[in-house]
Design an enzyme around this catalytic site. Structure first.
Site, PDB file in Angstrom:
ATOM      1  N   LYS A 172       0.555  -1.032   0.448  1.00  0.00           N
ATOM      2  CA  LYS A 172      -0.098   0.315  -0.300  1.00  0.00           C
ATOM      3  C   LYS A 172       1.170   0.914  -0.111  1.00  0.00           C
ATOM      4  O   LYS A 172       0.128   2.591  -0.744  1.00  0.00           O
ATOM      5  CB  LYS A 172      -0.858  -0.154   1.221  1.00  0.00           C
ATOM      6  CG  LYS A 172      -1.823   0.859   2.134  1.00  0.00           C
ATOM      7  CD  LYS A 172      -2.363   2.172   0.558  1.00  0.00           C
ATOM      8  CE  LYS A 172      -3.246   2.817   1.271  1.00  0.00           C
ATOM      9  NZ  LYS A 172      -4.437   3.786   0.225  1.00  0.00           N
ATOM     10  N   LYS A 247       1.268  12.331   5.220  1.00  0.00           N
ATOM     11  CA  LYS A 247       1.515  10.994   5.521  1.00  0.00           C
ATOM     12  C   LYS A 247       1.679  10.212   4.773  1.00  0.00           C
ATOM     13  O   LYS A 247       3.042   9.397   5.708  1.00  0.00           O
ATOM     14  CB  LYS A 247       0.609  10.853   6.499  1.00  0.00           C
ATOM     15  CG  LYS A 247       0.458   9.653   7.508  1.00  0.00           C
ATOM     16  CD  LYS A 247      -0.963   8.939   8.068  1.00  0.00           C
ATOM     17  CE  LYS A 247      -1.689   7.823   6.588  1.00  0.00           C
ATOM     18  NZ  LYS A 247      -2.863   6.991   6.986  1.00  0.00           N
TER      19      LYS A 247
HETATM   20  P1  NAD Z   1     -10.373  10.308   8.543  1.00  0.00           P
HETATM   21  O1  NAD Z   1      -9.426  11.417   9.968  1.00  0.00           O
HETATM   22  O2  NAD Z   1     -11.313  10.945   8.373  1.00  0.00           O
HETATM   23  O3  NAD Z   1     -10.972   9.215   9.917  1.00  0.00           O
HETATM   24  C1  NAD Z   1     -10.147   8.740  11.195  1.00  0.00           C
HETATM   25  C2  NAD Z   1     -11.314   8.512  12.265  1.00  0.00           C
HETATM   26  O4  NAD Z   1     -10.953   8.303  13.043  1.00  0.00           O
HETATM   27  C3  NAD Z   1     -11.898   9.873  12.943  1.00  0.00           C
HETATM   28  O5  NAD Z   1     -13.846   9.947  12.662  1.00  0.00           O
HETATM   29  C4  NAD Z   1     -11.712  10.114  14.192  1.00  0.00           C
HETATM   30  O6  NAD Z   1     -12.670  11.276  15.223  1.00  0.00           O
HETATM   31  C5  NAD Z   1     -11.122   8.568  14.517  1.00  0.00           C
HETATM   32  N1  NAD Z   1     -10.118   7.844  15.723  1.00  0.00           N
HETATM   33  C6  NAD Z   1      -8.492   8.716  16.023  1.00  0.00           C
HETATM   34  N2  NAD Z   1      -8.224   8.973  16.774  1.00  0.00           N
HETATM   35  C7  NAD Z   1      -9.197   8.125  17.414  1.00  0.00           C
HETATM   36  C8  NAD Z   1      -9.395   7.069  18.119  1.00  0.00           C
HETATM   37  N3  NAD Z   1      -8.348   6.772  19.022  1.00  0.00           N
HETATM   38  N4  NAD Z   1     -10.257   6.298  18.933  1.00  0.00           N
HETATM   39  C9  NAD Z   1     -11.702   5.919  18.088  1.00  0.00           C
HETATM   40  N5  NAD Z   1     -11.337   6.856  17.501  1.00  0.00           N
HETATM   41  C10 NAD Z   1      -9.778   8.034  16.483  1.00  0.00           C
HETATM   42  O7  NAD Z   1      -9.690   9.430   8.029  1.00  0.00           O
HETATM   43  P2  NAD Z   1      -9.589   8.429   6.649  1.00  0.00           P
HETATM   44  O8  NAD Z   1      -9.417   9.645   5.438  1.00  0.00           O
HETATM   45  O9  NAD Z   1     -10.782   8.063   7.332  1.00  0.00           O
HETATM   46  O10 NAD Z   1      -8.121   7.334   6.522  1.00  0.00           O
HETATM   47  C11 NAD Z   1      -8.353   6.674   7.480  1.00  0.00           C
HETATM   48  C12 NAD Z   1      -7.088   5.734   7.536  1.00  0.00           C
HETATM   49  O11 NAD Z   1      -7.728   5.235   5.577  1.00  0.00           O
HETATM   50  C13 NAD Z   1      -5.892   6.770   7.369  1.00  0.00           C
HETATM   51  O12 NAD Z   1      -4.530   5.540   7.463  1.00  0.00           O
HETATM   52  C14 NAD Z   1      -5.810   6.756   5.700  1.00  0.00           C
HETATM   53  O13 NAD Z   1      -4.406   7.121   5.060  1.00  0.00           O
HETATM   54  C15 NAD Z   1      -6.467   5.523   5.292  1.00  0.00           C
HETATM   55  N6  NAD Z   1      -6.691   5.537   3.638  1.00  0.00           N
HETATM   56  C16 NAD Z   1      -7.676   6.844   3.314  1.00  0.00           C
HETATM   57  C17 NAD Z   1      -8.366   6.707   2.102  1.00  0.00           C
HETATM   58  C18 NAD Z   1      -9.752   7.876   1.564  1.00  0.00           C
HETATM   59  O14 NAD Z   1      -9.751   8.345   0.668  1.00  0.00           O
HETATM   60  N7  NAD Z   1      -9.578   8.767   2.922  1.00  0.00           N
HETATM   61  C19 NAD Z   1      -7.831   5.754   1.228  1.00  0.00           C
HETATM   62  C20 NAD Z   1      -6.981   4.740   1.159  1.00  0.00           C
HETATM   63  C21 NAD Z   1      -6.612   4.821   2.489  1.00  0.00           C
END
Ligand code: NAD
Length: 311
Positions: A172, A247
């Site tokens: 990834k 990141k």
């Molecule tokens: P985001 O920031 O929108 O969501 C993360 C969620 O985690 C938030 O709701 C936050 O409140 C919660 N959170 C943080 N710390 C926490 C804790 N200690 N306990 C419980 N909840 C907690 O992020 P996202 O865009 O949903 O991305 C999530 C992951 O997926 C990341 O690692 C990102 O790199 C990966 N990703 C994102 C995408 C995208 O298009 N957004 C695509 C592929 C992969």
């Protein structure tokens, strides 16, 4: 065995993934630190748990979808975290994009505590998550992969086995290094065409079917008006934030450093996204990099970030 699902991390990705599980009649126990996210999950039909350990007590498969390594560490290793409070034999699935060492460390700790663990990061983004068409890249024991398949199949269209635990996240990180560079390439291409006074629509049609095409250009176009449903059409609301791309490029640069790999374009891409984030656009979709590239402020000094920066 009846599998009961837990889900921690209900953000841009986690929420639509949860929605898919609920639509397929799964009972899901959820947790997030955001009250707004919990309220929304409850409206969708999830059972809201008060803590990580409450999720662990309710479920025998737990999915985590958290921003970065530090959040994943606190959810797995913190007081009453998943390693400590999960029921014996729980399958832990981490779909967050984090560093390989953290992922492997969790895998070892999970096995020691009597759990199964796979890393299952995704590609496809929010649009794919909304329609259950993510690609999961999976690292772990094949038996754990088989156990995870019925659940992952609800949220994804392709389940790609990469190898031993930690391999999914490794693949990834390499993928997103390429994506970060490709998005800048797509933005630079369209901005050059614009400044040359070319017919932009025709330019897009030609390049997106010629040798200059790439996934970012063809499926996530950084300029509005070419593809339905992409963040460029709605003011660059993420989607996938520029901060997330920064990141991921830090992850790939740190990984490159650890194995002495040469990744100069990725270093430059990281510098560009960093400049964008530090100029107030960290929560803009990463395709919004076209605003920086298209703007008149395209004179920033190229200062590669020192590798070894944490995410
Ligand atoms: P985001 O920031 O929108 O969501 C993360 C969620 O985690 C938030 O709701 C936050 O409140 C919660 N959170 C943080 N710390 C926490 C804790 N200690 N306990 C419980 N909840 C907690 O992020 P996202 O865009 O949903 O991305 C999530 C992951 O997926 C990341 O690692 C990102 O790199 C990966 N990703 C994102 C995408 C995208 O298009 N957004 C695509 C592929 C992969």
């Amino acid at each position: 065995m009846t599998e009961i699902i837990g889900f921690i991390g209900l953000g841009n990705m986690g929420m639509p993934m949860l929605d898919q599980l609920l639509k397929s009649e799964k009972k899901v126990s959820v947790h997030d630190i955001s009250e707004d996210s919990l309220a929304k999950a409850s409206e969708l039909g999830a059972v809201v748990a008060g803590s990580v350990s409450d999720v662990a007590k309710a479920a025998n498969i737990v999915i985590t979808m958290l921003p970065a390594s530090s959040h994943v560490r606190s959810v797995y290793f913190g007081n009453s975290g998943l390693i400590e409070s999960a029921q014996l034999g729980t399958l832990l699935i981490d779909s967050s994009t984090i560093d390989v060492d953290t992922s492997r460390e969790i895998g070892v700790a999970a096995a020691k505590a009597g759990h199964e663990m796979i890393d299952a990061p995704v590609t496809g983004g929010v649009m794919a998550a909304r329609v259950g068409k993510l690609n999961f890249i999976v690292g772990g024991e094949k038996t754990s992969f088989e156990r995870a398949k019925p659940v992952l199949n609800i949220m994804g269209q392709n389940l790609l086995y990469a190898g031993p635990q930690g391999s999914g996240i490794g693949v990834k990180i390499c993928n997103n290094m390429s994506l970060g560079i490709s998005m800048i390439a797509a933005a630079e291409t369209l901005m050059l065409a614009k400044r040359l006074g070319l017919d932009l629509k025709r330019t897009y049609e030609i390049i997106s079917s010629a040798s200059g095409q790439n996934w970012a250009l063809n499926n996530y176009c950084p300029l509005p008006g070419f593809i339905d449903g992409v963040p460029s059409n709605s003011g660059y609301k993420p989607g996938f934030s520029a901060e997330m791309m920064r990141k991921d490029l830090r992850l790939s640069q740190n990984a490159a450093l650890s194995v002495d790999a040469c990744t100069p374009l990725s270093a430059h891409a990281l510098s560009i996204y960093s400049h964008f984030c530090d100029s107030g656009d960290s929560q803009t979709d990463y395709s919004g990099i076209s605003k920086l590239i298209g703007g008149d402020a395209w004179d920033y000094p190229f200062n590669p970030e020192p590798v070894g920066t944490s995410d």
